[in-house]
Design a protein around this motif. Sequence first.
Motif, PDB file in Angstrom:
ATOM      1  N   ARG A  17      76.664  -9.665  15.334  1.00 18.64           N
ATOM      2  CA  ARG A  17      77.681 -10.036  16.316  1.00 18.64           C
ATOM      3  C   ARG A  17      77.955 -11.541  16.340  1.00 18.64           C
ATOM      4  O   ARG A  17      78.797 -12.002  17.092  1.00 18.64           O
ATOM      5  N   GLU A  31      79.142 -14.946  14.323  1.00 21.10           N
ATOM      6  CA  GLU A  31      79.819 -15.483  13.147  1.00 21.10           C
ATOM      7  C   GLU A  31      79.770 -17.001  13.219  1.00 21.10           C
ATOM      8  O   GLU A  31      80.112 -17.583  14.241  1.00 21.10           O
ATOM      9  N   ARG A  64      82.169  -9.420  18.412  1.00 21.44           N
ATOM     10  CA  ARG A  64      81.620 -10.548  17.674  1.00 21.44           C
ATOM     11  C   ARG A  64      82.073 -11.855  18.297  1.00 21.44           C
ATOM     12  O   ARG A  64      83.178 -11.941  18.827  1.00 21.44           O
ATOM     13  N   GLY A  87      87.158 -10.219  18.479  1.00 17.14           N
ATOM     14  CA  GLY A  87      86.139 -11.252  18.634  1.00 17.14           C
ATOM     15  C   GLY A  87      86.706 -12.416  19.411  1.00 17.14           C
ATOM     16  O   GLY A  87      87.817 -12.329  19.951  1.00 17.14           O
TER      17      GLY A  87
END
Length: 279
Positions: A145, A147, A113, A56
């Motif tokens: 996807r 956060e 993400r 990510g």
Amino acid sequence: CRNLGGHGVHIYSEQAIGSEREHLFLEAALHRALERNELSLHFQPQMDVQANSIIGAETLLRWNQSERGMISPECFIPIAEESGLILPIGIWTLRQVCKRLRVWDLQGMRLERIAVNISAKQFREPRFAGMVQSILQEFNVDPDRLELEVTESLLLEDLDIVVGIMTELRKLGVHISLDDFGVGYANLCYISCLPVDSIKIDKSFIRNIASDPASMAIAEGILAIAKRLGLRVIAEGVETQEQLDILTHSGCHLVQGYYFHKPMPDHVFSKVLGHACMT
Ligand code: C2E
Ligand code: CA
Ligand code: CA
Ligand code: CA
């Protein structure tokens, strides 16, 4: 709060920035920053060292003010929060992030993400979850996807309300991560009642992890409890091989820090991501 000149040179004194006049100048300038295209986003990869892959990226705001040069977020985020400007800036950030994710998708560069920092003020805004949902829909981004990184300062608010909003967001499928963990007000018991997916061990512990037994003990304690609670742990601010070795030895293999990558502008991050997708 400091001003970062072209090569890390201070353009003017910290005292000047601290003054009331300077504060007012920056607040007024921040009002125009969006329309003047002075804000941009940098991205810093989050790594899984076991799998040796990018899992990510964290989004970090940058402000290149026309008269002052680069201004650190440590300096302008508090001004944005006080003035309420964090609300439009936060919406802009989320929209940019979703847009970027789609562009990378179309270019065949899959970023699983993306993490976005959210201040307590945004989080408490009525309809925050609804707004996040409509932005995700607008760009057709899978909520899984996204956060949202929140800090413990949220816990100074009414806990029922905070838990309610977090639950609403998680129902959408959005992930929540507790940022700067260990430095603030939250004790370890808190994380058992908060509906979060991951915690980020604050970089102040990582900085001293090799030299200070207390920092080491705190990091190990966080890791042990997180494991029992089924939470993901990301260590932030990893700068050295030694820190990395200690962390992996303690069972933490998700890390972020200068040791791997600094936060990068869009086009540089795209290259790193493209390269990672090819290998
Ligand atoms: P944070 O969320 O704790 O972000 C991590 C900070 O650590 C970033 O500073 C990042 O550049 C820095 N960093 C990353 N790796 C390392 C490392 O290995 N060593 C060290 N010493 N530092 C590292 P940055 O970009 O200056 O951002 C400062 C803070 O400003 C962030 O702290 C966050 O609280 C806030 N911020 C940044 N962007 C946003 C945003 O879009 N929205 C909100 N609400 N806050 C933001
Ligand atoms: Ca963060
Ligand atoms: Ca942090
Ligand atoms: Ca921080």
